[in-house]
Design an enzyme around this catalytic site. Structure first.
Site, PDB file in Angstrom:
ATOM      1  N   GLU A  84     -88.837 -14.167   9.458  1.00 20.75           N
ATOM      2  CA  GLU A  84     -89.073 -13.985   8.031  1.00 20.75           C
ATOM      3  C   GLU A  84     -88.440 -12.656   7.653  1.00 20.75           C
ATOM      4  O   GLU A  84     -89.027 -11.586   7.823  1.00 20.75           O
ATOM      5  CB  GLU A  84     -90.570 -13.985   7.707  1.00 20.75           C
ATOM      6  CG  GLU A  84     -90.838 -14.100   6.201  1.00 20.75           C
ATOM      7  CD  GLU A  84     -91.507 -12.872   5.591  1.00 20.75           C
ATOM      8  OE1 GLU A  84     -91.671 -12.842   4.370  1.00 20.75           O
ATOM      9  OE2 GLU A  84     -91.854 -11.946   6.343  1.00 20.75           O
ATOM     10  N   ASP A 117     -93.507 -12.485  11.072  1.00 22.02           N
ATOM     11  CA  ASP A 117     -93.643 -11.989   9.713  1.00 22.02           C
ATOM     12  C   ASP A 117     -93.031 -10.602   9.567  1.00 22.02           C
ATOM     13  O   ASP A 117     -93.261  -9.719  10.389  1.00 22.02           O
ATOM     14  CB  ASP A 117     -95.133 -11.947   9.340  1.00 22.02           C
ATOM     15  CG  ASP A 117     -95.366 -11.484   7.917  1.00 22.02           C
ATOM     16  OD1 ASP A 117     -95.018 -12.244   6.998  1.00 22.02           O
ATOM     17  OD2 ASP A 117     -95.877 -10.361   7.741  1.00 22.02           O
TER      18      ASP A 117
END
Length: 588
Positions: free
Chosen positions: A255, A213
């Site tokens: 991401e 992330d």
């Protein structure tokens, strides 16, 4: 609900290309199925729905954060990386989820939030209380909030600065996201060791991959923007090397909400690989733009501008997920146009994006939902579905933040949509009860009973995609059409010889889409396929041959698409054989 005959449980099959071929399904544990009646979904509830996911055709289950957390940001504010949120179950429950998924030949991908933690994490509490202690440098501290002034603020709706003053340490701490999510200091070797060990911990439990992330923001520098700093790429290279060496066959998914020429750097190179996969953010809003403008231009341009990526890399493509439909990768005029079409009510907006599900975005138009999914499933990359979109679930814009599209999965018309036996007032989030998307008629059970439902259509599309490795492994070439509303591209793949086929096996499929609101016809230019025959993948029906001039004219209904198998001119077998030259068991 029955999903047909009892499922075969063959176990996890070896496939080095699984992450390139597979269909992914993002499922929020707390919103999927509640096994103990406390109003919150849990691992045992998710395990009870694995047969459904196998029946649907899912290959990879993506599970967003389920770690111990104060849940101020949906679990992306981690308080302990090695503990499971008690509401969801235990580590043993998670281990059983992985085992049961593998038994059904499905893999499990999890989120590892490595850029920041919750301010409730014991590392941050120790860092603020003892600057000279072992955790003193685990975060980015400063005596002033004037450093990194050129760094953009990401959550513009809630944050005025990337710095927050801590009254205990009497210094400012740095955060790229919410002020309750302090950024880890990756200049610290101890932080880097901890991140390596956290990844090892979950890979040891059997997970097949980790979504990293917010990875562009790991390192900061005075000269840069705090995004994609050289040190960030160096760290990811070392993390990839560890995974490849100690856990071959597992993957890292980046991401990175950046422009394509920046995102591609997160694949690394053949010599110095970084992540196996990365999300393709710019394509997604352009699909929605094409649907409303009825113009292919913006989408066609982004598909033509394909960047070279390493041989073993893959894009992750999507329409919707747990976050807002981001509009960061478009200019201001484009953004305002999208707001006018899709977020006319300010409550539908958040940060620089739109917080809505797929069906409400497309005003519940079945033709548009199918067209959008047909594009998604035929793009170059691994398609990622969002739970509930397979039945056209709605959203609730009256809920706070991103919870609008994180409501309970709608399984049946029963109490709480079959999600939970709890008193409705105990549900963590309410089920959707709006007029159009009410769980009483939008649910799995109802659509299972309707052969023409969106659910059955989605299942059929996933089965069809699986039969043709070209969708997961092939190239994509945009081809010319003479109509501004008709987009066309050819997927092409040369498979390796198998036990049933000697020599290379080639598969070429024409994918054509009309964004027009009315019936239209378009001439498509296919100079490499002059004289070839065309067969509809869905039913085997033969279409007009491609002319000797390399052109073919197709007629489209409103918002209609075709997937057409391109067969050699001399092909004389039946249409059924023509579209089944490469079977799933030939794919390896």
């Amino acid at each position: 609900m029955s999903f047909g005959a009892p499922m075969m449980l063959p176990g996890l099959q070896r496939d080095e290309h699984w992450y390139q071929r597979g269909v992914y399904y993002e499922v929020l544990v707390g919103s999927y199925a509640d096994s103990n009646g406390d109003g919150i979904g849990d691992f045992q509830g998710l395990i009870s729905k694995l047969d459904y996911l196998q029946w649907l055709g899912v290959d990879v289950i993506w599970v967003p954060p389920f770690f111990e957390s104060p849940l101020r940001d949906g679990g992306y504010d981690v308080a302990d990386y090695r503990k499971v949120l008690p509401d969801y179950g235990t580590i043993d429950d998670f281990r059983e989820l992985v085992t049961q998924a593998h038994a059904r030949n499905m893999r499990v991908l999890i989120d590892i939030v490595i850029n920041h933690t919750s301010d409730q994490h014991e590392w941050f509490q120790a860092s603020r209380e003892d600057p000279e202690g072992p955790y003193g440098d685990f975060y980015v501290w400063s005596d002033t909030d004037e450093k990194y002034q050129d760094y953009r603020i990401i959550f513009v709706d809630t944050e005025e600065s990337n710095w927050t003053f801590d009254p205990i340490r009497r210094q400012f701490f740095f955060h790229r996201f919410f002020s309750h999510q302090p950024d880890l200091n990756f200049e610290s070797p101890a932080v880097q060791r901890e991140v390596f060990d956290i990844v090892r911990f979950w890979l040891d439990l059997g997970v097949d991959g980790c979504r990293l992330d917010a990875i562009p923001y790991l390192f900061e520098s005075e000269e840069g923007t705090g995004e994609s700093e050289p040190e960030t790429h160096e760290f990811i290279q070392r993390l990839r090397a560890m995974v490849d060496d100690e856990y071959p066959g597992r993957v890292l998914l980046a991401e990175a909400n950046q422009w394509p020429h920046e995102v591609v750097d997160y694949f690394g190179t053949d010599e110095e690989p970084e992540c196996h996969m990365a999300f393709d953010f710019p394509t997604m809003p352009r699909i929605f733009y094409a649907l409303r403008s009825q113009l292919k231009g913006e989408l066609e341009e982004i598909l033509r501008d394909q960047l070279d990526i390493p041989k073993g890399a893959a894009w992750g493509v999507f329409l919707r997920n747990h976050d807002e439909l981001t509009l960061e990768m478009v200019d201001e005029d484009y953004r305002q146009t999208m707001y006018g079409w899709y977020a006319y009510d300010p409550r539908m907006r958040i940060n620089v994006g739109i917080r809505r599900r797929l069906a409400p975005l497309l005003e519940n138009s079945l033709d548009e939902i199918k067209l959008a999914n047909a594009i998604l499933l035929s793009l170059k990359g691994s398609p990622i579905l969002y739970y509930g979109d397979e039945i056209g679930m709605g959203d609730n814009i009256w809920l706070d933040d991103r919870d609008a599209s994180r409501t309970p999965m709608q399984w049946s018309p029963d109490r709480n949509a079959g999600f939970s036996t709890a008193d409705p007032g105990k549900l963590k989030l309410p089920v959707v009860q709006s007029l159009v998307y009410n769980y009483g008629h939008v649910n799995v059970e109802a659509q299972m009973a309707q052969s023409g439902s969106l659910l059955h259509w989605m299942r059929g599309m996933l089965q069809l995609r699986r039969q043709h490795p070209v969708f997961g492994m092939g190239s994509l070439e945009v081809v010319e059409t003479n109509h501004e509303s008709v987009l066309a591209y050819v997927r092409d793949y040369r498979g390796q010889p198998s036990k049933r086929h000697s020599g290379d096996r080639r598969e070429r499929i024409l994918c054509a889409f009309s964004f027009a609101d009315t019936p239209t016809s378009a001439t498509i230019s296919l100079p490499l396929d002059a004289g070839s025959r065309l067969f509809d993948l869905h039913g085997g029906q033969e279409f007009p041959r491609i002319g000797e001039d390399g052109e073919v004219t197709l007629t489209f209904g409103a918002k209609q698409f075709y997937w057409l198998y391109i067969a050699d001119p001399e092909f004389v077998d039946t249409a059924t054989s023509a579209i089944s030259i490469i079977r799933p068991d030939d794919a390896s």
